[in-house]
Scaffold this active site. Sequence first.
Site, PDB file in Angstrom:
ATOM      1  N   ASP A   1       1.026  -1.115   0.207  1.00  7.92           N
ATOM      2  CA  ASP A   1      -0.071   0.060  -0.040  1.00  7.92           C
ATOM      3  C   ASP A   1       0.697   1.297  -0.058  1.00  7.92           C
ATOM      4  OD1 ASP A   1      -1.811   1.826   0.306  1.00  7.92           O
ATOM      5  OD2 ASP A   1      -2.717   0.887   2.209  1.00  7.92           O
ATOM      6  N   ALA A   2       1.057   1.875  -1.255  1.00  3.86           N
ATOM      7  CA  ALA A   2       2.002   2.744  -1.275  1.00  3.86           C
ATOM      8  C   ALA A   2       1.254   4.071  -1.803  1.00  3.86           C
ATOM      9  CB  ALA A   2       3.254   2.609  -2.330  1.00  3.86           C
ATOM     10  N   LYS A   3       0.123   3.780  -2.431  1.00  6.14           N
ATOM     11  CA  LYS A   3      -0.533   5.046  -3.094  1.00  6.14           C
ATOM     12  C   LYS A   3       0.179   5.981  -4.000  1.00  6.14           C
ATOM     13  CE  LYS A   3      -4.148   4.883   0.349  1.00  6.14           C
ATOM     14  NZ  LYS A   3      -3.500   3.837   1.088  1.00  6.14           N
ATOM     15  N   ARG A   4       1.139   5.287  -4.994  1.00  3.85           N
ATOM     16  CA  ARG A   4       1.904   6.240  -5.778  1.00  3.85           C
ATOM     17  C   ARG A   4       1.089   6.814  -6.875  1.00  3.85           C
ATOM     18  NH1 ARG A   4       5.519   5.901  -1.770  1.00  3.85           N
ATOM     19  NH2 ARG A   4       7.426   4.528  -2.150  1.00  3.85           N
TER      20      ARG A   4
ATOM     21  N   THR B   1      -0.839  -0.300  -4.498  1.00  4.46           N
ATOM     22  CA  THR B   1      -1.952   0.870  -4.738  1.00  4.46           C
ATOM     23  C   THR B   1      -1.436   1.918  -5.477  1.00  4.46           C
ATOM     24  OG1 THR B   1      -1.562   1.613  -2.482  1.00  4.46           O
ATOM     25  CG2 THR B   1      -3.339  -0.026  -2.736  1.00  4.46           C
TER      26      THR B   1
END
Length: 278
Positions: free
Chosen positions: A93-96, A120
Amino acid sequence: MNFIESLNRAWTTNNSLLCVGLDPDPLKFPPHLKGRPDAILEFCTRIADATAHLVCCFKPQIAYFAAQRAESQLEALISHIHTRHPGIPVILDAKRGDIGSTAEQYAVEIFERYRADAITVNPYMGRDSVEPYLAYPDKGVILLCRTSNPGGSDLQFLDVGTTGRPEKLYERVARLVAREWNANGQCALVVGATFPGEIARVREIVGDLPLLVPGIGAQGGDVQATVQAGRTGNGNGLIVNSSRAILYAGVKDSSETGFADAARRVALETRDTINRYR
């Protein structure tokens, strides 16, 4: 196996839609781990070992590791899961969300350095910001769509319809991903459990595309409403995440195994509650 194949297998083999989020906060660790240089790795591997037979995947949140300068422990954790629990995919879960060569480097970081099975991604900057991740066809790309936080409505609920028909921004994202960006069959969407009506709407738009659903447990999302809104025809299709409610169920236990035993117990209860509505 690629990410989607591993996910499908885990749904069936473990009879589970549960994802355990690995968000390690050293301030909440049991007493015997506090102050240890490898505390994050020890805590997370114990949780993973205790719950692996109850989940469809794990989801470490990169910020909890980076804030503690524990990126090497994150690498070791993902390697441990792959070695000890093969077939259970790991979503980082990094939401790059960036473009061009920067996004390419993020993709290398996530898929080659950490060897995560999925990431993510924030789709706000459009398709070219997502393409570097799509270039790894065996990996999962999970795009934010209708998030569980209250402020998500500031943008995600804006009307962006252009053909005389109303269309919310989150609906546009769902449609783009399902119809245009998912050429390799590797995409999924994030839709929060706090909005079951929107889960149902996204499911209507995207068919059987997997949905990562945060927001149950500590965030208060209703399990029954979530599962009934988002399940596919075969009772799968969901990655229902719970983090704090499982991780810290037993951290006040003074024994060395108590926190993992408590996590196993709560994970079992959560999995079985989810399955009640499949």
